[in-house]
Scaffold this motif. Structure first.
Motif, PDB file in Angstrom:
ATOM      1  N   PHE A  24     -19.062  -6.351   3.335  1.00 60.52           N
ATOM      2  CA  PHE A  24     -17.851  -6.603   2.551  1.00 60.52           C
ATOM      3  C   PHE A  24     -18.229  -7.238   1.230  1.00 60.52           C
ATOM      4  CE2 PHE A  24     -14.216  -9.240   1.187  1.00 60.52           C
ATOM      5  CZ  PHE A  24     -13.266  -8.247   1.069  1.00 60.52           C
ATOM      6  N   GLY A  48     -20.171   2.286   6.176  1.00 58.31           N
ATOM      7  CA  GLY A  48     -18.998   1.728   6.852  1.00 58.31           C
ATOM      8  C   GLY A  48     -18.591   0.370   6.330  1.00 58.31           C
ATOM      9  N   GLY A  62     -12.131 -16.044  -2.795  1.00 53.60           N
ATOM     10  CA  GLY A  62     -11.232 -16.155  -1.643  1.00 53.60           C
ATOM     11  C   GLY A  62     -11.404 -14.990  -0.683  1.00 53.60           C
ATOM     12  N   ALA A  63     -11.479 -13.795  -1.239  1.00 55.25           N
ATOM     13  CA  ALA A  63     -11.570 -12.593  -0.397  1.00 55.25           C
ATOM     14  C   ALA A  63     -12.842 -12.584   0.440  1.00 55.25           C
ATOM     15  CB  ALA A  63     -11.498 -11.337  -1.268  1.00 55.25           C
ATOM     16  N   GLY A  66     -12.373 -14.873   3.361  1.00 56.79           N
ATOM     17  CA  GLY A  66     -11.545 -14.167   4.343  1.00 56.79           C
ATOM     18  C   GLY A  66     -12.338 -13.097   5.059  1.00 56.79           C
ATOM     19  N   GLY A  67     -13.146 -12.352   4.295  1.00 62.59           N
ATOM     20  CA  GLY A  67     -13.964 -11.290   4.885  1.00 62.59           C
ATOM     21  C   GLY A  67     -14.954 -11.831   5.891  1.00 62.59           C
ATOM     22  N   GLY A  70     -13.340 -12.603   8.924  1.00 62.27           N
ATOM     23  CA  GLY A  70     -12.979 -11.325   9.528  1.00 62.27           C
ATOM     24  C   GLY A  70     -14.159 -10.664  10.223  1.00 62.27           C
ATOM     25  N   ALA A  72     -17.347  -9.982   8.828  1.00 65.38           N
ATOM     26  CA  ALA A  72     -18.287  -9.208   8.006  1.00 65.38           C
ATOM     27  C   ALA A  72     -19.134 -10.154   7.165  1.00 65.38           C
ATOM     28  CB  ALA A  72     -17.517  -8.250   7.096  1.00 65.38           C
TER      29      ALA A  72
ATOM     30  N   PHE B  80      -7.596 -14.537   0.244  1.00 66.34           N
ATOM     31  CA  PHE B  80      -8.293 -14.718   1.518  1.00 66.34           C
ATOM     32  C   PHE B  80      -7.784 -13.673   2.529  1.00 66.34           C
ATOM     33  CE2 PHE B  80     -10.494 -18.976   1.465  1.00 66.34           C
ATOM     34  CZ  PHE B  80     -10.133 -19.394   0.192  1.00 66.34           C
ATOM     35  N   THR B  82      -6.516 -10.810   1.892  1.00 72.28           N
ATOM     36  CA  THR B  82      -7.005  -9.479   1.501  1.00 72.28           C
ATOM     37  C   THR B  82      -8.403  -9.254   2.085  1.00 72.28           C
ATOM     38  OG1 THR B  82      -5.687  -9.466  -0.507  1.00 72.28           O
ATOM     39  CG2 THR B  82      -7.618  -8.022  -0.491  1.00 72.28           C
ATOM     40  N   GLY B  83      -9.252 -10.278   1.997  1.00 74.69           N
ATOM     41  CA  GLY B  83     -10.590 -10.164   2.565  1.00 74.69           C
ATOM     42  C   GLY B  83     -10.562 -10.053   4.075  1.00 74.69           C
ATOM     43  N   LEU B  84      -9.740 -10.877   4.702  1.00 75.61           N
ATOM     44  CA  LEU B  84      -9.661 -10.882   6.174  1.00 75.61           C
ATOM     45  C   LEU B  84      -9.176  -9.534   6.695  1.00 75.61           C
ATOM     46  CD1 LEU B  84      -9.766 -12.478   8.857  1.00 75.61           C
ATOM     47  CD2 LEU B  84      -7.440 -13.280   8.367  1.00 75.61           C
ATOM     48  N   THR B  86      -9.165  -6.646   5.163  1.00 78.88           N
ATOM     49  CA  THR B  86     -10.076  -5.550   4.824  1.00 78.88           C
ATOM     50  C   THR B  86     -11.288  -5.561   5.751  1.00 78.88           C
ATOM     51  OG1 THR B  86      -9.362  -5.727   2.532  1.00 78.88           O
ATOM     52  CG2 THR B  86     -11.346  -4.456   2.930  1.00 78.88           C
ATOM     53  N   ALA B  87     -11.768  -6.775   6.092  1.00 85.93           N
ATOM     54  CA  ALA B  87     -12.935  -6.865   6.967  1.00 85.93           C
ATOM     55  C   ALA B  87     -12.586  -6.454   8.398  1.00 85.93           C
ATOM     56  CB  ALA B  87     -13.500  -8.283   6.956  1.00 85.93           C
ATOM     57  N   ASN B  88     -11.363  -6.734   8.829  1.00 81.51           N
ATOM     58  CA  ASN B  88     -10.948  -6.318  10.169  1.00 81.51           C
ATOM     59  C   ASN B  88      -9.543  -5.743  10.097  1.00 81.51           C
ATOM     60  OD1 ASN B  88     -10.232  -5.912  12.795  1.00 81.51           O
ATOM     61  ND2 ASN B  88     -11.042  -7.874  13.542  1.00 81.51           N
ATOM     62  N   LYS B  89      -9.492  -4.423   9.921  1.00 79.65           N
ATOM     63  CA  LYS B  89      -8.222  -3.740   9.686  1.00 79.65           C
ATOM     64  C   LYS B  89      -7.342  -3.710  10.935  1.00 79.65           C
ATOM     65  CE  LYS B  89     -10.746  -1.359   6.136  1.00 79.65           C
ATOM     66  NZ  LYS B  89     -11.965  -2.186   6.235  1.00 79.65           N
ATOM     67  N   LEU B  91      -6.556  -6.369  12.714  1.00 80.54           N
ATOM     68  CA  LEU B  91      -5.780  -7.606  12.847  1.00 80.54           C
ATOM     69  C   LEU B  91      -4.400  -7.451  12.202  1.00 80.54           C
ATOM     70  CD1 LEU B  91      -8.419 -10.327  11.834  1.00 80.54           C
ATOM     71  CD2 LEU B  91      -7.538  -9.910  14.145  1.00 80.54           C
ATOM     72  N   PHE B 261      -3.567   0.124   1.439  1.00 81.16           N
ATOM     73  CA  PHE B 261      -4.873  -0.215   0.857  1.00 81.16           C
ATOM     74  C   PHE B 261      -6.039  -0.061   1.825  1.00 81.16           C
ATOM     75  CE2 PHE B 261      -7.973  -3.615  -0.254  1.00 81.16           C
ATOM     76  CZ  PHE B 261      -8.349  -3.167  -1.503  1.00 81.16           C
ATOM     77  N   ILE B 265      -9.391   2.589   2.204  1.00 83.60           N
ATOM     78  CA  ILE B 265     -10.804   2.222   2.327  1.00 83.60           C
ATOM     79  C   ILE B 265     -11.413   2.934   3.536  1.00 83.60           C
ATOM     80  CG2 ILE B 265     -12.376   0.302   2.852  1.00 83.60           C
ATOM     81  CD1 ILE B 265     -10.643  -1.474   1.076  1.00 83.60           C
ATOM     82  N   THR B 277     -14.493   2.003   8.798  1.00 81.66           N
ATOM     83  CA  THR B 277     -15.305   0.839   8.458  1.00 81.66           C
ATOM     84  C   THR B 277     -15.643   0.041   9.721  1.00 81.66           C
ATOM     85  OG1 THR B 277     -13.284  -0.381   7.989  1.00 81.66           O
ATOM     86  CG2 THR B 277     -14.445   0.574   6.109  1.00 81.66           C
TER      87      THR B 277
END
Lengths: 376, 287, 182
Positions: A24, A48, A62-63, A66-67, A70, A72, B80, B82-84, B86-89, B91, B261, B265, B277
């Motif tokens: 990510f 991927g 921030g993203a 969060g990633g 999440g 990654a 945050f 957006t990242g969360l 995107t990393a785990n779609k 959730l 979005f 991806i 992903t």
């Protein structure tokens, strides 16, 4: 089979990120780091991974936090103006013990200054840029190969210590092309998943270390906050003891592992009267200058700092033990110089050769300094 | 208290975090109830919900709910999130925010998250004031209202958040108040079900700060004024700007469909890598 | 031995790619070391732009070109602007179709520069039918004149650097350039 490439530093950084398991990336275009984002925009979907161009660098920082929660391994890349904007969220990452990698391809500064020229003016921002006490890890590459290697190392350290790690590159290393060798057995540190138990504490007070970190969605139902929190992660903002324990641990997990984290390289220092200390791009000029000085029979050596933060004071001190004079060469008006001075001033005179303007100091310019100082 | 009288939503709470910090008469409790009711109505799995919030009274809500919760920096919750997401779609990501958090310091993230139509459900609790810092005016404070930083009355024009977010590209945007809980529950349910950016603005009372500063000392007084000033969107559409001054227009401002979005991806990932992903890849050594 | 090379031209001529091919040839296929750098910023857009390569038998420490041993000029503006620090007894290669060496005659005489003419643009247009491969024609001429990279390495590097499907045309361009000078 090891593979060889002739690529830009920024491309090597992106390649290193993917090799390290980065899946990510969130970023915002900024010279001279943009090729990292461009390369990852192209390459991440092939493995991927996800690429997001955010609305600004605050959002990028921030993203990636969060990633990371999440599940990654997450990274951003920027330069001075961007690193300034990211600082609040970087502080949040230290407080919430979120592994992330922040690449700073440094350019002339302050403000927007020199987008396409090199500098090392953000070193103290990597150290102290966000408010409060914390101990960052930062790596400074001096070649395209090292930009690849150090990006991987940054991810490994981030996971090992649950901490943001900076890769403090500069425009010279980011933009030049060199050969890199990509070995097929790269060591990768994977995140450890905690065991499911009623006693699990996501921010447990473990001496010198960190508790394994679950991903959101793993069923641990954890609370992550930038407020002072107890071992469960619950806010406990008015309790001095909670704050003290938390911040001490966040600092100690890095400081108490300095011998494992810190790295320098040195050459010809044993009998050297003058030792030249540098990191990042200027190392290239220093190595050549010192070789020339040695060829002329001068007792000169050099120290290359791989990890400016935590500052490898013991290692630098040891390498410079016999030196009468130390010259710190860096592309700013004195940042790491003060660290070297702090570590070595009892045994040697520490001098600064601070070069700004955007161009690497040349080997001859460094030789001149060596002659001037060594002749004293 | 007997079992039967216990609030049925207590099962979703972190009971070890109670009591909460909200003032008596605050709308946050009613909004938590509305959210949990909407979640049940939508048939969602609470265990799959992750919450993100910024800074402010409303942003403390996720801390009391027993799910993964990320309490972030002021204004940045959406980045945050957006990242969360995107990393785990997989959730279901819910964001709790307030008027200061979402529309002032976080305004840029708000319009861009809406533009991307990323599948987040954002509940923006709009009390027209900064509560946590003690009653300063916010970007939604009505013209002429008082706050500690507007001792002579607010001179600025407030944002209309639900309209703003709809214009920025959200596929679901609505505004209701804490005196229309049933509509609010339905709107949150719609938001949770909408596979895109969903924004539910809840006009709420802050008796402690907004009320005290504006001669509305009790929650009841605030609720009465809010009710009196509420106009349904269908009616508002036929009213002039002057007639609408000081009114709270309630209803839906966007309810449409558009590419999402993170699905985009995933599409590119499938095209380039042959699969969606990867999820939780940080825990793997072989990738 | 350290050889410093500078290629100058105007935006769109592909001087950067020519430099990358030199660097790639040297360090991936000739067993040497190389570093390529280029100018960024306003001057890289339109006007004169340059690309520099250091090729050496041993590790290249200082990565930038200070005084080029070899300067290749593909535009007159670049010729005038970038010749200033060419080494004494250095090598100058120009495209006579796009430059006028008389403009730098004084410098050439004063510093005893060896001048070679390689009509890369004309060759690209006439022999390959593609003006845009002039940079590759020039790589052929550089290879032949300077021997700083081997012909075999250059061909491999071109194949690895140009867009898929254009390899044949580019190799032809290289060969044409290689044949331009004796």
């Amino acid at each position: 089979m090891a593979e060889e490439f002739f690529i830009q530093g920024n491309e090597a950084c992106a390649k290193g990120a993917i090799a390290a398991g980065c899946r990510f990336f969130a970023g915002y275009p900024i010279t001279p780091s943009t090729e990292i984002a461009e390369t990852l925009a192209r390459e991440l979907p092939k493995v991927g991974g996800s690429f997001v161009q955010m609305e600004d660098e605050i959002g990028s920082a921030g993203a990636i936090i969060g990633g990371s929660w999440g599940g990654a391994k997450s990274m951003t890349a920027t330069s001075g103006p961007g690193i300034s904007l990211m600082q609040e969220n970087i502080g949040y990452a230290f407080m919430s013990e979120t592994p992330i990698v922040i690449v700073d391809v440094q350019r002339g500064s302050p403000s927007t200054a020199q987008p396409t020229m090199a500098a090392q003016g953000d070193m103290m921002q990597a150290r102290w840029g966000s408010h409060g006490d914390y101990e960052p890890i930062a790596l400074s590459p001096s070649s395209v190969q090292e930009f690849f290697d150090f990006t991987i190392k940054a991810f490994n350290l981030a996971e090992e210590y649950r901490v943001p790690v900076f890769v403090m590159a500069d425009e010279v290393i980011g933009h030049m092309r060199e050969k890199i060798v990509v070995e097929d057995d790269i060591e990768i540190v994977a995140r450890k998943r905690p065991e499911k138990s009623d006693n699990y504490l996501p921010f447990e007070n473990i001496e010198n270390g960190t508790t394994p970190m679950p991903a959101f969605g793993d069923g641990f139902n954890i609370h992550v906050t930038g407020l002072t929190h107890d071992e469960r992660g619950y806010p406990d903002t008015n309790n001095p003891e909670t704050h003290d324990k938390l911040i001490q641990r966040i600092c100690d997990k890095v400081l108490n592992n300095k011998d494992k984290i810190c790295s320098i390289k040195s050459k010809d220092c044993e009998d050297a009267d003058v030792v030249v200390v540098s990191y990042g791009g200027p190392v290239r000029s220093v190595v050549e200058a010192v070789a020339k000085a040695r060829a002329d029979g001068k007792k000169v050596g050099y120290v290359k700092i791989d990890t400016p933060w935590p500052f490898p004071d013991e290692q630098v001190k040891q390498a410079c033990a016999n030196a009468k004079d130390i010259i710190v060469v860096e592309m700013n008006l004195g940042q790491m110089y003060y660290e070297v001075d702090r570590a070595c001033k009892r045994d040697a005179n520490v001098h600064l050769m601070g070069v700004i303007g955007g161009l690497l100091p040349t080997p001859d310019e460094i030789l001149e300094q060596i002659d001037r100082i060594g002749g004293n | 208290m007997s079992e039967s009288k216990q609030n049925r939503f207590l099962q979703y709470m972190r009971e070890d975090r109670l009591p909460h910090i909200f003032c008596p008469g605050c709308g946050n409790g009613a909004i938590i109830n509305a959210f949990l009711a909407a979640m049940e109505k939508a048939g969602m799995d609470f265990d799959n919900i992750a919450m993100v919030s910024g800074i402010g009274c409303s942003s403390r809500i996720p801390g009391y709910l027993d799910c993964d919760s990320l309490h972030t920096t002021h204004g940045r919750a959406l980045s945050f999130a957006t990242g969360l997401k995107t990393a785990n779609k997989d959730l279901d990501v819910v964001v709790f925010t307030g008027d200061g958090d979402a529309a002032s310091i976080g305004g840029n993230h708000l319009i861009h998250a809406a533009r991307r139509n990323i599948n987040l459900t954002v509940i923006c609790i709009n009390n027209n004031i900064y509560g946590m810092t003690g009653g300063q005016i916010s970007p939604t404070s009505p013209k002429g209202s008082f706050g500690t930083t507007a001792p002579y009355g607010n001179q600025d024009t407030p944002f209309k958040l639900a309209e703003l977010v709809a214009a920025a590209g959200a596929t679901y945007s609505a505004r209701w108040t804490t005196v229309q809980i049933e509509n609010l529950v339905l709107a949150i349910k719609e938001g949770l079900e909408n596979p895109g950016f969903s924004f539910i603005e809840v006009a709420t009372q802050c008796p402690t700060y907004f009320g005290r500063k504006n001669k509305l000392k009790t929650p009841t007084a605030m609720a009465a004024v809010m009710k009196a000033n509420t106009v349904f969107k269908s009616a508002a559409d036929r009213m002039s700007a002057r007639e609408l001054e000081g009114k709270i227009v309630v209803g839906e401002f966007a309810n449409t469909t558009k590419d999402e979005f993170t699905e985009n991806i995933d599409k590119i990932s499938v095209e380039k890598s042959g699969k969606k992903t990867v999820i939780n890849s940080a825990y793997e050594t072989e990738l | 031995m350290r050889t410093e090379i500078r290629i100058g031209g105007f935006g769109g001529q592909g001087v950067i790619l020519a430099g990358i091919i030199l660097g790639k040839s040297a360090c991936l296929f000739d067993g040497k070391e190389a570093v390529q750098t280029q100018s960024y910023g306003p001057e890289a857009r339109g006007g004169a732009s340059k690309c520099e390569v250091v090729i050496s038998d041993s590790e290249v420490d200082y990565p930038k070109v200070l005084n080029p041993d070899i300067f290749i000029a593909m535009s007159n503006e670049a010729l005038i602007k970038y010749i200033v620090d060419l080494k004494d007894n250095g090598t100058l290669i120009v495209d006579p179709g796009t430059t006028d060496v008389e403009d730098v005659r004084e410098f050439i005489d004063e510093h005893n520069i060896s001048v070679y003419e390689a009509p890369a643009t004309k060759t690209a247009t006439d022999e390959i039918g593609l003006k845009i491969v002039a940079n590759i024609v020039m790589v052929g001429a550089i290879t032949k004149i300077t021997r700083v990279i081997s012909k075999e390495a250059a061909i491999k590097a071109i194949e690895a650097s140009v867009p898929k499907g254009t390899e044949e045309k580019n190799i032809k361009a290289f060969e044409a350039g290689y044949a331009l000078v004796e």
